[in-house]
Each structure stands twice: as C-alpha cells, then as structure tokens.
Write a protein that holds these residues in place. Structure first.
Motif: not given
Length: 99
Positions: A74-80
């Motif tokens: 899986i992929y993770e992206a952190e935004i705010k």
C-alpha cells in the motif's frame, strides 16, 4: 536504529542508502509492517490523480511505500496531518488522522 513505542507495538526507524525506513513489530517481535520513504512522484499515477483532484494546491508532506504483515503493498501520502492510503494500483483506500 531509533526505537519508539507505538501503542502496544515497537517501531525501529533507520536509514538504508540514505532512505528512511521503519519496521513495526508487535510485542512478540513479529513484523507487522515495513515502511520505506519515497518521493511524491513515486506514488502510483492513480494516487497522484486523486491527490490532484481532491487536494489541489496542497503539499504532500511525506510519501511512503508500506508492506503489510500479509505481504500487501500500500502507499501512504501525508497532507495536512492526515495520512491517505492507496492500494498498489493507486486506488484510494482510506484516510486516518495522524496522532
């Protein structure tokens, strides 16, 4: 290696070839997941399209590739302060508040 406690689990963080890595273990020492930092451009194309459509003009603070204990990618992206998760094809799965 830097060790941290995450709830009832333990996380080992380290650099491998200048890339941030971490491994999450349960209390018995079993690997729960491994995480490797990636650049935003390394996210799957569908994930990038989702981020551009739903978080336009917002910067992705961190991106990672995660392999779960079951071997799923899986992929993770952190935004705010929110972690957004995508499957291996870049389809949105869920979001979770960072503690």
């Amino acid at each position: 290696v830097k060790w941290d406690k995450e709830e009832s689990n333990y996380e080992a963080s380290f650099k491998n070839n200048k890339v941030d890595n971490s491994i999450l273990f349960n209390a018995n020492g079993k690997i729960i997941e491994t995480e490797i930092a990636i650049t935003v451009s390394q996210l799957p194309k569908k994930a990038l399209q989702y981020l551009n459509a739903n978080f336009k003009n917002q910067k992705v603070k961190e991106a990672a590739k995660i392999i779960t204990e079951k071997g799923n990618l899986i992929y993770e992206a952190e935004i705010k302060g929110k972690d957004l998760f995508f499957d291996e094809n870049g389809n949105f799965i869920t979001k979770d508040k960072v503690s």
